[in-house]
Design a protein around this motif. Structure first.
Motif, PDB file in Angstrom:
ATOM      1  N   GLN A 269      57.694  94.296  -7.124  1.00 54.81           N
ATOM      2  CA  GLN A 269      56.837  93.413  -7.909  1.00 54.81           C
ATOM      3  C   GLN A 269      56.058  92.471  -7.005  1.00 54.81           C
ATOM      4  O   GLN A 269      54.849  92.264  -7.183  1.00 54.81           O
ATOM      5  CB  GLN A 269      57.675  92.614  -8.909  1.00 54.81           C
ATOM      6  N   GLY A 329      55.468  88.780 -15.672  1.00 52.68           N
ATOM      7  CA  GLY A 329      54.862  90.068 -15.980  1.00 52.68           C
ATOM      8  C   GLY A 329      53.529  89.950 -16.685  1.00 52.68           C
ATOM      9  O   GLY A 329      52.670  90.825 -16.554  1.00 52.68           O
ATOM     10  N   LEU A 330      53.346  88.862 -17.443  1.00 52.06           N
ATOM     11  CA  LEU A 330      52.130  88.714 -18.242  1.00 52.06           C
ATOM     12  C   LEU A 330      51.004  88.008 -17.505  1.00 52.06           C
ATOM     13  O   LEU A 330      49.827  88.225 -17.814  1.00 52.06           O
ATOM     14  CB  LEU A 330      52.457  87.943 -19.533  1.00 52.06           C
ATOM     15  N   GLY A 332      48.182  87.038 -15.039  1.00 51.91           N
ATOM     16  CA  GLY A 332      47.261  87.865 -14.260  1.00 51.91           C
ATOM     17  C   GLY A 332      47.065  87.385 -12.845  1.00 51.91           C
ATOM     18  O   GLY A 332      46.496  88.104 -12.016  1.00 51.91           O
ATOM     19  N   GLU A 394      58.510 100.266 -20.191  1.00 54.09           N
ATOM     20  CA  GLU A 394      57.225 100.447 -19.514  1.00 54.09           C
ATOM     21  C   GLU A 394      56.578 101.773 -19.895  1.00 54.09           C
ATOM     22  O   GLU A 394      55.352 101.867 -20.043  1.00 54.09           O
ATOM     23  CB  GLU A 394      57.419 100.355 -17.999  1.00 54.09           C
ATOM     24  N   ARG A 395      57.420 102.808 -20.070  1.00 53.66           N
ATOM     25  CA  ARG A 395      56.892 104.124 -20.433  1.00 53.66           C
ATOM     26  C   ARG A 395      56.401 104.142 -21.881  1.00 53.66           C
ATOM     27  O   ARG A 395      55.316 104.653 -22.181  1.00 53.66           O
ATOM     28  CB  ARG A 395      57.967 105.181 -20.232  1.00 53.66           C
ATOM     29  N   TYR A 397      55.424 101.596 -23.852  1.00 57.09           N
ATOM     30  CA  TYR A 397      54.284 100.723 -24.106  1.00 57.09           C
ATOM     31  C   TYR A 397      53.165 100.904 -23.078  1.00 57.09           C
ATOM     32  O   TYR A 397      52.145 100.207 -23.146  1.00 57.09           O
ATOM     33  CB  TYR A 397      54.733  99.264 -24.134  1.00 57.09           C
ATOM     34  N   VAL A 398      53.384 101.810 -22.134  1.00 57.68           N
ATOM     35  CA  VAL A 398      52.385 102.113 -21.093  1.00 57.68           C
ATOM     36  C   VAL A 398      51.917 100.809 -20.449  1.00 57.68           C
ATOM     37  O   VAL A 398      50.720 100.537 -20.320  1.00 57.68           O
ATOM     38  CB  VAL A 398      51.188 102.902 -21.660  1.00 57.68           C
ATOM     39  N   SER A 399      52.876  99.998 -20.062  1.00 58.98           N
ATOM     40  CA  SER A 399      52.565  98.693 -19.477  1.00 58.98           C
ATOM     41  C   SER A 399      53.679  98.287 -18.520  1.00 58.98           C
ATOM     42  O   SER A 399      54.862  98.359 -18.867  1.00 58.98           O
ATOM     43  CB  SER A 399      52.436  97.635 -20.580  1.00 58.98           C
ATOM     44  N   THR A 400      53.296  97.850 -17.332  1.00 59.73           N
ATOM     45  CA  THR A 400      54.300  97.400 -16.360  1.00 59.73           C
ATOM     46  C   THR A 400      54.900  96.056 -16.741  1.00 59.73           C
ATOM     47  O   THR A 400      55.954  95.680 -16.225  1.00 59.73           O
ATOM     48  CB  THR A 400      53.666  97.280 -14.964  1.00 59.73           C
ATOM     49  N   SER A 401      54.263  95.328 -17.642  1.00 64.92           N
ATOM     50  CA  SER A 401      54.794  94.021 -18.054  1.00 64.92           C
ATOM     51  C   SER A 401      55.769  94.130 -19.226  1.00 64.92           C
ATOM     52  O   SER A 401      56.524  93.193 -19.489  1.00 64.92           O
ATOM     53  CB  SER A 401      53.647  93.081 -18.441  1.00 64.92           C
ATOM     54  N   ALA A 402      55.779  95.275 -19.921  1.00 66.12           N
ATOM     55  CA  ALA A 402      56.619  95.404 -21.116  1.00 66.12           C
ATOM     56  C   ALA A 402      58.098  95.256 -20.790  1.00 66.12           C
ATOM     57  O   ALA A 402      58.847  94.608 -21.526  1.00 66.12           O
ATOM     58  CB  ALA A 402      56.361  96.758 -21.788  1.00 66.12           C
TER      59      ALA A 402
END
Length: 443
Positions: A269, A329-330, A332, A394-395, A397-402
């Motif tokens: 990270q 994670g959220l 930016g 992550e898979r 929600y297709v998001s690394t922050s999920a």
């Protein structure tokens, strides 16, 4: 403060100076050897072809072996003494950790990670139990707080070390990740041998205390043990099925999910935030959140011991940790994410020594050894679940922050569980939040 209280404080301070630095070193190596795959991840996957799912399973399967053997290991420690059993634990886990340098297939990786859990089983609950043999209840959170420095210090000093070892890639024909496992594993075995000669099983064997100091400390510990046995289970079996122990196991499971869901992936990270590969630079930056954790963990348990606010401070630390995990994670911006990780690490580490004061208020002897091990073993399964839950989130929600948002929610859920189940209003059931005696409040 009375002369007896002053003398007791002096003895406790002497015991802290003698034992805690060495126990801290042991815990640093334990934490480093279980979490260093976070540094090795990318290079290990590149060389061995491990998928993300295979890595997540291997990272977590450590905790299965760990959980299965926790209780018998701690009962053996109670029987044979800490110096012999801690030596055995550290030497064997060091050998297995060094063998990780030869984990070239998924199967070997799984077997060695599972074996590492078996080898290390009993270390952490053994130390928690060992501290109850040396520190009165009024000083236990402080002692546990110092011991918990091992986790952040493992990253403050271990992160640059791990990064530097990765930079040795190609030296003597070994990959950097192989150097990482070899060096850090051998260090653990060396300290394990040292532990046999350095540790004493209990105050009665401590020749570095005067006879008067030994008698004073043993009398105080005996008073605490009698108070604990008056409202807690006395036998091992009774302790293992005690509802309070099972509830605390669930709370610790949630805490450990948050802890290891962050730890295993923290180097990656930070590398993503910096736009760099994992190495010495990332290692130094990764150490920053853990430096903050040391400072917070120095202050919070001391305040808790002084004011008897272990429960509410544990809740606060977990809420802070949950918010920090989610925001990291959220956000930016790399700077904001790094600051959030500082809050996350500080809250997660500071909450845990406060948590361990809950069961030690009403557990003593073999019952304490077994129950502490059970809480840790069932709770540590959170370390098995966390990497897979994070990867799945992550898979989906297709998001690394999920995954981080989910782990942040888990930390807050642990705080809510403490509010609901660890209630000072029911002192006969959960007598945790009240100082053991008047001196605990005044000290």
């Amino acid at each position: 403060m009375s002369d007896t209280a002053t003398a007791e404080d002096a003895v406790v301070a002497r015991v802290m100076r003698r034992l805690l630095p060495f126990l801290l070193l042991m815990y640093m190596l334990a934490f480093l050897d279980r979490a260093n795959i976070g540094f090795a991840q990318k290079a290990l996957q590149h060389d061995t072809g491990l998928s993300n799912a295979a890595f997540a399973f291997g990272a977590g399967v450590f905790f299965v072996g760990y959980a299965l053997f926790e209780v018998p290991s701690n009962l053996l420690l109670h029987r044979v003494g800490a110096k012999l059993w801690m030596c055995r634990i550290m030497v064997t886990w060091g050998v297995v950790s060094a063998a990780m340098a030869f984990a070239h297939t998924a199967t070997t990786f799984y077997v060695l990670r599972f074996s590492l859990g078996v080898a290390e089983a009993g270390f952490f609950p053994g130390i928690v139990y060992y501290l109850t043999r040396w520190f009165p209840q009024s000083a236990r959170a402080r002692a546990l707080g110092v011991f918990y420095f091992g986790a952040p210090l493992a990253f403050i000093f271990g992160s640059p070390l791990s990064g530097a070892l990765l930079d040795l890639h190609g030296a003597l024909g070994f990959a950097g990740w192989q150097w990482l496992f070899l060096v850090e594993g051998v260090l653990a075995s060396i300290v394990g041998v040292w532990a046999f000669w350095y540790l004493d099983n209990d105050p009665s064997k401590a020749r570095w205390l005067s006879a008067t100091q030994r008698e004073l400390l043993l009398a105080r510990l005996s008073q605490d043990a009698q108070a604990a046995s008056a409202h807690g289970p006395r036998g091992v079996l009774a302790a293992l099925i005690d509802p309070r122990v099972l509830i605390l196991s669930g709370v610790y499971f949630l805490i450990q999910m948050s802890v290891y869901g962050v730890i295993f992936y923290l180097p990656q990270q930070v590398a993503a935030l910096l736009g760099a590969n994992v190495g010495a630079k990332v290692g130094f930056v990764t150490a920053i959140p853990w430096l903050c954790a040391v400072l917070v963990t120095w202050v919070v348990p001391r305040y808790a011991d002084r004011h008897g606010q272990h429960r509410w401070l544990a809740v606060l630390m977990l809420v802070v940790a949950g918010a920090g995990i989610a925001i990291s994670g959220l956000a930016g911006q790399p700077v904001i994410s790094l600051i959030a990780l500082c809050f996350a690490a500080s809250g997660l580490i500071a909450a845990q020594p406060l948590f361990w004061t809950f069961p030690t208020h009403y557990l003593t002897g073999a019952a304490a050894a077994g129950a502490i091990a059970l809480i840790n073993s069932l709770g540590s399964l959170g370390g098995f679940v966390a990497p897979m839950v994070r990867t799945a989130a992550e898979r989906v929600y297709v998001s690394t922050s999920a995954g981080l948002v989910l782990l942040g929610f888990v930390a807050v859920l642990a705080a809510l569980a403490i509010i609901v189940f660890v209630r000072p209003a029911h002192a006969s059931v959960f007598p945790y939040d009240k100082p053991h005696d008047k001196r605990a409040k005044a000290s």
